[in-house]
Design an enzyme around this catalytic site. Structure first.
Site, PDB file in Angstrom:
ATOM      1  N   LYS A 114       5.509  -8.113   3.372  1.00  0.00           N
ATOM      2  CA  LYS A 114       6.094  -7.526   2.563  1.00  0.00           C
ATOM      3  C   LYS A 114       7.496  -7.219   2.866  1.00  0.00           C
ATOM      4  O   LYS A 114       8.316  -7.044   1.958  1.00  0.00           O
ATOM      5  CB  LYS A 114       5.467  -6.092   2.148  1.00  0.00           C
ATOM      6  CG  LYS A 114       4.029  -6.386   1.558  1.00  0.00           C
ATOM      7  CD  LYS A 114       3.302  -5.103   1.245  1.00  0.00           C
ATOM      8  CE  LYS A 114       2.053  -5.349   0.376  1.00  0.00           C
ATOM      9  NZ  LYS A 114       1.112  -6.091   1.134  1.00  0.00           N
TER      10      LYS A 114
HETATM   11  C1  LIG Z   1      -0.048  -6.544   0.776  1.00  0.00           C
HETATM   12  C2  LIG Z   1      -0.823  -7.380   1.605  1.00  0.00           C
HETATM   13  C3  LIG Z   1      -1.685  -8.302   0.970  1.00  0.00           C
HETATM   14  C4  LIG Z   1      -1.986  -8.471  -0.307  1.00  0.00           C
HETATM   15  O1  LIG Z   1      -0.767  -9.055  -1.298  1.00  0.00           O
HETATM   16  P1  LIG Z   1      -1.049  -8.928  -2.783  1.00  0.00           P
HETATM   17  O2  LIG Z   1       0.447  -9.352  -3.093  1.00  0.00           O
HETATM   18  O3  LIG Z   1      -0.974  -7.475  -2.774  1.00  0.00           O
HETATM   19  O4  LIG Z   1      -1.759  -9.881  -3.084  1.00  0.00           O
HETATM   20  C5  LIG Z   1      -2.322  -9.296   2.057  1.00  0.00           C
HETATM   21  N1  LIG Z   1      -2.367  -9.007   3.248  1.00  0.00           N
HETATM   22  C6  LIG Z   1      -1.330  -8.275   3.822  1.00  0.00           C
HETATM   23  C7  LIG Z   1      -1.256  -8.169   5.248  1.00  0.00           C
HETATM   24  C8  LIG Z   1      -0.677  -7.405   2.909  1.00  0.00           C
HETATM   25  O5  LIG Z   1       0.207  -6.523   3.516  1.00  0.00           O
END
Ligand SMILES: *Cc1c(COP(=O)(O)O)cnc(C)c1O
Length: 474
Positions: A114
């Site tokens: 993210k």
């Molecule tokens: C947010 C997250 C996901 C999921 O991603 P999306 O975009 O919500 O599908 C998967 N793995 C980790 C470690 C995350 O922080």
């Protein structure tokens, strides 16, 4: 580039308005009026670019109301070795020698993917707010990754404050320390005596008070933010160039998924012309998305049916970005999408299994699978034994599912969405040893922590925010 709502109504027209807004007024999600196509010559040119330059090229197709010189400067300031520890930003590394790869998306300040979108978002917010002289108070709820990525992206930024609610005592020690040790005066951590759903309900209640929301310029950075999705498109191109020699070759991706934001970016890259064979959606026990891609039935879950798992960032009961894909799937028919989500509101589900669109879904390349706690443990052990690498629990879900969708001669790129150091307990359970911790994170848990403890009380939260924000200009 202009923007539309997935439900056929109006949307803010320009990127800079979309950037700061949430849902479209009709309750839909904001989407571009079309996906720009990238021709072979452009793809050839992009192959040689640095990450920051490539990010500039992709973003400038969508953010047409941000001056190019500014966008170039913002992408350069977000995507460099000071922020991501490597000039490659998202390095690709092989696992073995038969075309399996890991795409490392977790080298940012909070060790999860993210950061990649959020670091750019923080800079874009600061720029757009400064341009209009406005303030923004970001209110959010987090169970871990999103909140810390947002705080690290927004810390010290002019015109922005972050009020982040988290469930007291329910995050991993590492996650809590990451957030609560921030000392920046524009970051406010609020530990709520409750669970994540309580935090989310408080955010919803405050946002539903439109007068308060306007008076205090309350906004969000949740996963439906369009700029976050676009920023994620960049690394699909980048990974493709790293895994192939020429632009006719195809590759597949496997994406550990929750809110469908990450894999949606892959879908958009494919629609823009990137030669992607399969886009594999990997879920954990919370398998709303896997169920849809197998059956055509989208069935959201209540909180009693949402499991707490060892890949917690994928513990979702409805996939908030999924509507953007369904909009494309039904031929960009907003009325149809509005009707499907009326079904979701009324009955908790819609069913496309008998529709011609679902029958033709293979043209989008999607495949899916689910993984369980024991699959995760087995995968973490097998990857460690076979390749000498430690992967985190979410990445393990992806690797477990990717195995089922390999095609001979087509590279399979698995997205590493977090580093294992964030999920120490499960790594210890799998390997009997601690996950490696990246440099600079030693002693994190013993730093001074700073947060306000609060019951799940909406008036108290409003009072806390009001006491820390000057009134927004009328
Ligand atoms: C947010 C997250 C996901 C999921 O991603 P999306 O975009 O919500 O599908 C998967 N793995 C980790 C470690 C995350 O922080």
């Amino acid at each position: 580039m202009n923007y539309l709502s997935t439900r056929g109504g109006l949307a803010p027209a320009r990127f800079s308005e979309v950037l700061l807004g949430g849902l479209a007024p009709d309750g839909g999600l904001v989407v571009p009026e079309q996906y720009p196509r990238v021709d072979a010559a452009t793809l050839g040119r992009w192959r040689g670019l640095s990450y920051a330059e490539l990010a500039f090229e992709v973003l400038s197709l969508y953010a047409t109301d941000i001056e190019p010189a500014v966008l170039r400067q913002l992408t350069a300031s977000a995507y460099n070795a000071q922020v991501f520890g490597t000039d490659e930003i998202t390095p690709l590394s092989p696992l073995g020698n038969d075309g399996l790869h890991l795409l490392h998306l977790s080298n940012g300040p909070t060790l999860a993917f993210k950061d990649i979108a959020m670091q750019l978002l923080g800079r874009l917010f600061e720029h757009v707010l400064a341009r209009s002289g406005a303030q923004l108070n970001i209110l959010g709820a987090t169970s871990g990754d999103t909140g810390s990525a947002a705080e690290y992206a927004m810390r010290g930024r002019r015109g922005i404050r972050v009020f982040m609610l988290s469930p007291h005592g329910r995050m991993s020690a590492f996650q809590a320390a990451q957030m609560y040790s921030l000392a920046d005066p524009n970051i406010f951590n609020i530990a709520v005596d409750g669970v994540f759903d309580d935090c989310q309900d408080m955010v919803k209640a405050v946002s539903a008070d439109l007068g308060f929301k306007q008076r205090y310029a309350i906004g969000t950075v949740n996963s439906i933010n369009w700029a976050r999705v676009v920023a994620q498109v960049v690394y699909y191109f980048r990974a493709y160039f790293a895994a192939t020699q020429q632009n006719e070759q195809r590759v597949s991706f496997t994406v550990p998924s929750g809110n469908f934001g990450n894999v949606l970016a892959g879908h958009i890259a494919r629609e823009m012309g990137l030669p992607i064979s399969r886009l594999v959606v990997a879920t954990n026990e919370n398998d709303v998305l896997d169920e849809f891609f197998r059956s055509g039935r989208y069935r959201v879950r209540g909180s009693a049916e949402t499991f707490q798992t060892s890949s917690p960032s994928m513990d979702i009961s409805k996939a908030s970005n999924f509507e953007r894909f369904v909009y494309d799937l039904v031929g960009r028919d907003g009325e149809r999408v509005a009707a499907l989500w009326r079904d979701v509101d009324a009955r908790g589900e819609f069913d496309l299994s008998a529709s011609p669109e679902f029958a033709a879904i293979s043209r989008y390349g999607f495949a899916s699978g689910r993984s369980t706690h024991s699959n995760r443990l087995d995968t973490i052990r097998a990857v460690h034994a076979r390749y000498g690498r430690v992967v985190d629990t979410h990445t393990a879900d992806g690797l477990a599912v990717a195995e089922r969708w390999r095609e001979p001669g087509i590279p399979m790129i698995c997205l590493e969405t977090a580093l294992p150091a964030k999920f120490a307990d499960t790594i210890r359970e799998a390997l009997g040893a601690d996950a490696p911790r990246p440099a600079g994170f030693d002693g994190l848990e013993s730093k001074v922590q700073r947060f306000a403890l609060m019951p799940a009380d909406v008036p108290m939260l409003k009072h806390y925010i009001a006491a820390r924000c000057p009134l927004a200009a009328a």
